[in-house]
Design a protein around this motif. Structure first.
Motif, PDB file in Angstrom:
ATOM      1  N   SER A 229       0.363  93.750 -88.432  1.00  0.00           N
ATOM      2  CA  SER A 229      -0.412  92.515 -88.369  1.00  0.00           C
ATOM      3  C   SER A 229      -0.524  91.866 -89.737  1.00  0.00           C
ATOM      4  N   LEU A 230      -0.806  92.663 -90.749  1.00  0.00           N
ATOM      5  CA  LEU A 230      -0.883  92.111 -92.100  1.00  0.00           C
ATOM      6  C   LEU A 230       0.478  91.581 -92.538  1.00  0.00           C
ATOM      7  N   GLY A 231       1.545  92.261 -92.103  1.00  0.00           N
ATOM      8  CA  GLY A 231       2.881  91.767 -92.426  1.00  0.00           C
ATOM      9  C   GLY A 231       3.145  90.412 -91.810  1.00  0.00           C
ATOM     10  N   LEU A 232       2.695  90.217 -90.560  1.00  0.00           N
ATOM     11  CA  LEU A 232       2.867  88.926 -89.908  1.00  0.00           C
ATOM     12  C   LEU A 232       2.067  87.834 -90.606  1.00  0.00           C
ATOM     13  N   VAL A 233       0.837  88.179 -91.013  1.00  0.00           N
ATOM     14  CA  VAL A 233       0.015  87.192 -91.725  1.00  0.00           C
ATOM     15  C   VAL A 233       0.680  86.804 -93.039  1.00  0.00           C
ATOM     16  N   SER A 234       1.165  87.803 -93.772  1.00  0.00           N
ATOM     17  CA  SER A 234       1.838  87.515 -95.042  1.00  0.00           C
ATOM     18  C   SER A 234       3.082  86.669 -94.830  1.00  0.00           C
ATOM     19  N   SER A 235       3.852  87.006 -93.788  1.00  0.00           N
ATOM     20  CA  SER A 235       5.061  86.234 -93.506  1.00  0.00           C
ATOM     21  C   SER A 235       4.728  84.791 -93.151  1.00  0.00           C
ATOM     22  N   ALA A 236       3.647  84.609 -92.392  1.00  0.00           N
ATOM     23  CA  ALA A 236       3.248  83.257 -92.024  1.00  0.00           C
ATOM     24  C   ALA A 236       2.819  82.460 -93.253  1.00  0.00           C
ATOM     25  N   LEU A 237       2.141  83.127 -94.178  1.00  0.00           N
ATOM     26  CA  LEU A 237       1.722  82.451 -95.401  1.00  0.00           C
ATOM     27  C   LEU A 237       2.911  82.089 -96.269  1.00  0.00           C
ATOM     28  N   LEU A 238       3.957  82.943 -96.220  1.00  0.00           N
ATOM     29  CA  LEU A 238       5.134  82.710 -97.043  1.00  0.00           C
ATOM     30  C   LEU A 238       6.175  81.832 -96.358  1.00  0.00           C
ATOM     31  N   ASP A 239       5.916  81.503 -95.079  1.00  0.00           N
ATOM     32  CA  ASP A 239       6.900  80.728 -94.327  1.00  0.00           C
ATOM     33  C   ASP A 239       7.128  79.373 -94.975  1.00  0.00           C
ATOM     34  N   GLU A 240       8.307  78.839 -94.745  1.00  0.00           N
ATOM     35  CA  GLU A 240       8.674  77.566 -95.355  1.00  0.00           C
ATOM     36  C   GLU A 240       7.736  76.456 -94.902  1.00  0.00           C
ATOM     37  N   SER A 241       7.238  75.691 -95.859  1.00  0.00           N
ATOM     38  CA  SER A 241       6.416  74.531 -95.571  1.00  0.00           C
ATOM     39  C   SER A 241       7.117  73.319 -96.157  1.00  0.00           C
ATOM     40  N   PRO A 242       6.655  72.108 -95.852  1.00  0.00           N
ATOM     41  CA  PRO A 242       7.301  70.927 -96.429  1.00  0.00           C
ATOM     42  C   PRO A 242       7.464  71.044 -97.931  1.00  0.00           C
ATOM     43  N   LYS A 243       8.653  70.716 -98.410  1.00  0.00           N
ATOM     44  CA  LYS A 243       8.969  70.914 -99.816  1.00  0.00           C
ATOM     45  C   LYS A 243       8.087  70.096-100.745  1.00  0.00           C
ATOM     46  N   SER A 244       7.410  69.096-100.200  1.00  0.00           N
ATOM     47  CA  SER A 244       6.596  68.247-101.055  1.00  0.00           C
ATOM     48  C   SER A 244       5.230  68.857-101.356  1.00  0.00           C
ATOM     49  N   THR A 245       4.867  69.931-100.627  1.00  0.00           N
ATOM     50  CA  THR A 245       3.550  70.503-100.837  1.00  0.00           C
ATOM     51  C   THR A 245       3.522  71.365-102.091  1.00  0.00           C
ATOM     52  N   PHE A 246       2.332  71.455-102.676  1.00  0.00           N
ATOM     53  CA  PHE A 246       2.165  72.250-103.880  1.00  0.00           C
ATOM     54  C   PHE A 246       2.400  73.732-103.582  1.00  0.00           C
ATOM     55  N   ARG A 247       1.971  74.198-102.393  1.00  0.00           N
ATOM     56  CA  ARG A 247       2.120  75.611-102.043  1.00  0.00           C
ATOM     57  C   ARG A 247       3.576  76.021-101.958  1.00  0.00           C
ATOM     58  N   SER A 248       4.428  75.144-101.436  1.00  0.00           N
ATOM     59  CA  SER A 248       5.838  75.484-101.307  1.00  0.00           C
ATOM     60  C   SER A 248       6.542  75.524-102.657  1.00  0.00           C
ATOM     61  N   ARG A 249       6.033  74.729-103.611  1.00  0.00           N
ATOM     62  CA  ARG A 249       6.669  74.703-104.929  1.00  0.00           C
ATOM     63  C   ARG A 249       6.160  75.818-105.844  1.00  0.00           C
ATOM     64  N   HIS A 250       4.930  76.273-105.612  1.00  0.00           N
ATOM     65  CA  HIS A 250       4.329  77.287-106.503  1.00  0.00           C
ATOM     66  C   HIS A 250       3.674  78.400-105.675  1.00  0.00           C
ATOM     67  N   PRO A 251       4.426  79.118-104.837  1.00  0.00           N
ATOM     68  CA  PRO A 251       3.813  80.155-104.001  1.00  0.00           C
ATOM     69  C   PRO A 251       3.238  81.312-104.806  1.00  0.00           C
ATOM     70  N   LEU A 252       3.904  81.702-105.894  1.00  0.00           N
ATOM     71  CA  LEU A 252       3.412  82.808-106.697  1.00  0.00           C
ATOM     72  C   LEU A 252       2.098  82.449-107.382  1.00  0.00           C
ATOM     73  N   LEU A 253       1.988  81.243-107.881  1.00  0.00           N
ATOM     74  CA  LEU A 253       0.753  80.800-108.526  1.00  0.00           C
ATOM     75  C   LEU A 253      -0.400  80.787-107.532  1.00  0.00           C
ATOM     76  N   ILE A 254      -0.139  80.303-106.319  1.00  0.00           N
ATOM     77  CA  ILE A 254      -1.178  80.258-105.299  1.00  0.00           C
ATOM     78  C   ILE A 254      -1.629  81.670-104.928  1.00  0.00           C
ATOM     79  N   SER A 255      -0.685  82.575-104.707  1.00  0.00           N
ATOM     80  CA  SER A 255      -1.018  83.948-104.318  1.00  0.00           C
ATOM     81  C   SER A 255      -1.793  84.675-105.416  1.00  0.00           C
ATOM     82  N   ALA A 256      -1.331  84.543-106.658  1.00  0.00           N
ATOM     83  CA  ALA A 256      -1.993  85.219-107.775  1.00  0.00           C
ATOM     84  C   ALA A 256      -3.400  84.674-107.998  1.00  0.00           C
ATOM     85  N   THR A 257      -3.549  83.365-107.881  1.00  0.00           N
ATOM     86  CA  THR A 257      -4.869  82.754-108.071  1.00  0.00           C
ATOM     87  C   THR A 257      -5.834  83.215-106.986  1.00  0.00           C
TER      88      THR A 257
END
Length: 239
Positions: free
Chosen positions: A140-168
């Motif tokens: 279940s946690l793997g599915l949640v993580s995968s959903a969070l990491l799933d591709e989103s519109p390239k214009s969003t801040f999360r898609s451009r900086h996923p590591l920064l968002i996760s670490a923060t």
């Protein structure tokens, strides 16, 4: 011996009626019943399900079953049974509650007023729940993580900086855990931060375990959110 013009053919799995004589046509072998359908983002999405909602439903159901079982089998309060279910399923294992160890009303406030003595049934149940938690809650946690990491519109801040968002997010949760546990259990900030890291990483040394019902509720919720976020961070680093 007369030479035969007939050519020996391998076993025919199918013949196309439109093909020329002597032509071997192989048809794909059916794979029905072979292998399994993975429970991943693509499979759930094609079925019209939201992967993160499926994961949350699976985890919540498993934890609810554990809470009911441990409430009656280990004579725990409902809050402590939920806390024990979470720490067991996430493999944190602080050690303050254990099916192996006798509990009396005087030894721990996790007890519901009925002394618990170790028995084979409770120990067996806990073993099964540990193994099931590694599969159900881990998936279940793997599915949640995968959903969070799933591709989103390239214009969003999360898609451009996923590591920064996760670490923060992990850093914010560590601070929130440190401040809240310090307030509820009377730790100083350093010990509260130490506890947060131990809980989110699922190390669970056993020091600094919550003593109050409110503390146990906060710890259970914090671990569910914190472990998911830590898994998301690790997944982002390895992606």
């Amino acid at each position: 011996m007369a030479n035969s013009s007939r050519r020996t053919e391998p076993f025919l799995t199918g013949i196309n009626s439109d093909a020329s004589p002597g032509t071997t046509v192989r048809t794909p072998t059916s794979t029905r019943g072979v292998g399994h359908t993975p429970l991943d983002l693509d499979t759930l999405s094609r079925a019209g399900w939201r992967p993160e909602l499926v994961a949350l439903a699976l985890a919540a159901s498993y934890l609810a079953i554990g809470t009911v079982c441990f409430h009656f089998v280990l004579s725990l309060t409902w809050m402590s049974a939920f806390y024990f279910s979470v720490t067991t399923a996430l493999t944190v294992g602080f050690g303050d509650i254990d099916a192996w160890t006798a509990m009396t009303p005087n030894s721990t406030n996790a007890n519901d007023g009925r002394p618990y003595s170790p028995n084979d049934g409770a120990i067996f149940l806990t073993m099964v729940y540990i193994l099931g938690g590694m599969v159900v809650v881990g998936a279940s946690l793997g599915l949640v993580s995968s959903a969070l990491l799933d591709e989103s519109p390239k214009s969003t801040f999360r898609s451009r900086h996923p590591l920064l968002i996760s670490a923060t997010l992990c850093l914010v949760l560590l601070i929130v855990g440190a401040l809240t546990s310090s307030h509820l259990e009377g730790y100083d900030l350093l010990h509260g931060l130490y506890w947060s890291v131990v809980a989110m990483s699922t190390v669970g040394y056993g020091s600094g375990t919550p003593k109050s019902e409110g503390g146990r509720l906060f710890v259970a919720i914090f671990m569910l959110v914190g472990v998911s976020c830590m898994g998301n961070l690790v997944g982002t680093l390895s992606a």
